[in-house]
Design an enzyme around this catalytic site. Sequence first.
Site, short mmCIF file in Angstrom:
data_model
loop_
_atom_site.label_atom_id
_atom_site.label_comp_id
_atom_site.label_asym_id
_atom_site.label_seq_id
_atom_site.Cartn_x
_atom_site.Cartn_y
_atom_site.Cartn_z
N SER A 74 -16.74 12.08 4.04
CA SER A 74 -17.66 12.47 4.86
C SER A 74 -17.88 14.13 5.27
O SER A 74 -16.80 14.72 5.49
CB SER A 74 -18.07 11.49 6.00
OG SER A 74 -18.86 12.12 7.05
N LYS B 223 -23.66 -0.32 9.59
CA LYS B 223 -25.12 0.05 10.52
C LYS B 223 -25.83 -1.18 11.13
O LYS B 223 -26.39 -0.82 12.11
CB LYS B 223 -25.97 0.88 9.76
CG LYS B 223 -25.49 2.13 9.37
CD LYS B 223 -26.41 3.08 8.71
CE LYS B 223 -26.36 4.53 8.61
NZ LYS B 223 -27.19 5.29 7.89
N ASN C 194 -27.16 4.54 14.16
CA ASN C 194 -25.98 5.28 13.14
C ASN C 194 -25.34 5.85 14.27
O ASN C 194 -24.53 7.00 14.11
CB ASN C 194 -26.74 6.06 12.21
CG ASN C 194 -27.44 7.22 12.79
OD1 ASN C 194 -28.05 7.21 13.92
ND2 ASN C 194 -27.53 8.36 12.23
N GLY D 242 -37.77 3.37 -2.31
CA GLY D 242 -36.44 2.85 -1.59
C GLY D 242 -37.12 1.98 -0.35
O GLY D 242 -37.90 2.19 0.00
N TYR E 79 -27.45 14.67 -0.95
CA TYR E 79 -27.12 16.05 -0.76
C TYR E 79 -25.98 16.30 -2.05
O TYR E 79 -25.27 17.81 -1.99
CB TYR E 79 -26.83 16.47 0.66
CG TYR E 79 -26.04 15.87 1.34
CD1 TYR E 79 -24.54 15.88 1.09
CD2 TYR E 79 -26.33 14.75 2.09
CE1 TYR E 79 -23.74 14.93 1.98
CE2 TYR E 79 -25.69 14.01 2.70
CZ TYR E 79 -24.30 14.30 2.85
OH TYR E 79 -23.47 13.35 3.39
N GLY F 91 -31.16 16.45 0.59
CA GLY F 91 -30.70 15.74 1.56
C GLY F 91 -29.92 16.32 2.82
O GLY F 91 -29.55 15.74 3.86
P1 NAD Z 1 -29.04 1.14 0.48
O1 NAD Z 1 -28.03 0.66 -0.32
O2 NAD Z 1 -29.43 0.42 1.81
O3 NAD Z 1 -30.43 1.19 -0.48
C1 NAD Z 1 -30.34 1.47 -1.69
C2 NAD Z 1 -31.93 1.66 -2.18
O4 NAD Z 1 -32.05 2.10 -3.75
C3 NAD Z 1 -32.78 0.29 -2.18
O5 NAD Z 1 -34.08 0.54 -1.92
C4 NAD Z 1 -32.50 -0.24 -3.70
O6 NAD Z 1 -33.67 -0.99 -4.29
C5 NAD Z 1 -32.77 1.21 -4.40
N1 NAD Z 1 -31.94 1.15 -5.84
C6 NAD Z 1 -30.82 0.94 -6.13
N2 NAD Z 1 -30.62 1.02 -7.42
C7 NAD Z 1 -31.97 1.53 -7.81
C8 NAD Z 1 -32.38 1.74 -9.31
N3 NAD Z 1 -31.70 1.47 -10.28
N4 NAD Z 1 -33.58 2.24 -9.30
C9 NAD Z 1 -34.39 2.47 -8.22
N5 NAD Z 1 -33.89 2.16 -6.91
C10 NAD Z 1 -32.76 1.47 -7.04
O7 NAD Z 1 -28.68 2.50 0.50
P2 NAD Z 1 -29.11 3.54 1.65
O8 NAD Z 1 -27.93 3.33 2.94
O9 NAD Z 1 -30.65 3.31 2.21
O10 NAD Z 1 -28.73 5.04 1.22
C11 NAD Z 1 -29.35 5.36 0.11
C12 NAD Z 1 -28.99 7.11 -0.32
O11 NAD Z 1 -29.34 7.83 0.86
C13 NAD Z 1 -27.53 7.25 -0.28
O12 NAD Z 1 -27.61 8.04 -1.41
C14 NAD Z 1 -27.19 7.70 0.80
O13 NAD Z 1 -26.12 8.77 0.86
C15 NAD Z 1 -28.47 8.62 1.29
N6 NAD Z 1 -28.36 8.89 2.75
C16 NAD Z 1 -28.52 10.17 3.05
C17 NAD Z 1 -28.74 10.67 4.29
C18 NAD Z 1 -28.70 12.25 4.73
O14 NAD Z 1 -28.51 12.25 5.74
N7 NAD Z 1 -28.98 12.96 3.62
C19 NAD Z 1 -28.40 9.49 5.34
C20 NAD Z 1 -28.31 8.14 5.18
C21 NAD Z 1 -28.32 7.87 3.66
#
Ligand code: NAD
Length: 288
Positions: A22, A73, A94, A133, A236, A257
């Site tokens: 992280s 979470k 979070n 998503g 990111y 991100g």
């Molecule tokens: P999650 O597992 O809860 O959700 C994943 C999502 O991706 C779901 O909607 C799922 O259906 C979709 N998905 C999975 N495989 C797929 C595919 N092949 N095609 C299309 N959609 C697909 O994950 P999350 O916790 O929501 O995290 C998602 C992303 O967000 C991660 O990369 C995480 O690192 C990033 N994130 C970034 C920040 C930030 O501050 N920038 C904060 C939180 C999460």
Amino acid sequence: MKNQITGHTELLTLMAYPIRHSSSPAMQNEALSYLGLDYAYLCFDVDQNNLPQAIDAMRTLNVRGGNISMPNKIAVMQYLDRLTPEAELCGAVNTIVNDDGVLTGHITDGIGYIRGLADHGFDIRGKKMTIVGAGGAAKAIQVQAALSGVREISIFNIHDQHWTRAQETTALLNGQLNCRATLYDLENLDALKREIYDSDLFANATGVGMASQKEWTYIPDPGYFKPGMLVTDVIYSPPKTLFLRMAEEAGCDTMNGFPMMLFQGAEAFRLWTGQDMPIEHMKEFLKI
Ligand code: NAD
């Protein structure tokens, strides 16, 4: 001013698993040190097996607060004393703040994204967004976008285990949050292109574009992006996903991100310390 650990130093924690990769410890400790605040932010390997003991330890050791990440979470909510309305709506936490043994769960991901947009010069009020998503990050963004005044949201997702959650979020947005929202299957590419062209903002809120999927996106070609629109990614690392590269090729403005990561951390920082994170310094530090 550089900090020194003393007998008065307060602890802030990040509990997740895996978590050693992280960026949050470097970011939070730099901000604390820059402002000369007497806290230390440390990572702990915590999964759902040792989560109850870890939360108990926050009370016992009077830890000031911390961040919670995957896979905790949702599970953490049952061990806390209070939840903010946003955390209740998102069904996830979070950030924890410990006020004399009373633990309150917050969610700062959504507001982090919206502050990132504002910092980029984009005001979400009255706009239409299309977002792919339905997981934790997506729901936090969708709920906060509605709370912040977005006009309409079109949500796309694949038919996986997140589909039911996508349906629940769509109902929440249309009902309690009074925001027009429609859910589509991501396989419906005609609807995807139509909704993107009808939107001001298009967001990827999935992990597609990371790690093993670095050179893949669900967007068939750059013609799906409306030239001039803002296109954002929650990812990111890498800083520029194939999704964002295609959007740039199509003549879109893009945001990765990092701003969401920075501002979700800044919100948590303010909740623990009562001080604003030094944003411009942190942008330099994180090379955003
Ligand atoms: P999650 O597992 O809860 O959700 C994943 C999502 O991706 C779901 O909607 C799922 O259906 C979709 N998905 C999975 N495989 C797929 C595919 N092949 N095609 C299309 N959609 C697909 O994950 P999350 O916790 O929501 O995290 C998602 C992303 O967000 C991660 O990369 C995480 O690192 C990033 N994130 C970034 C920040 C930030 O501050 N920038 C904060 C939180 C999460």
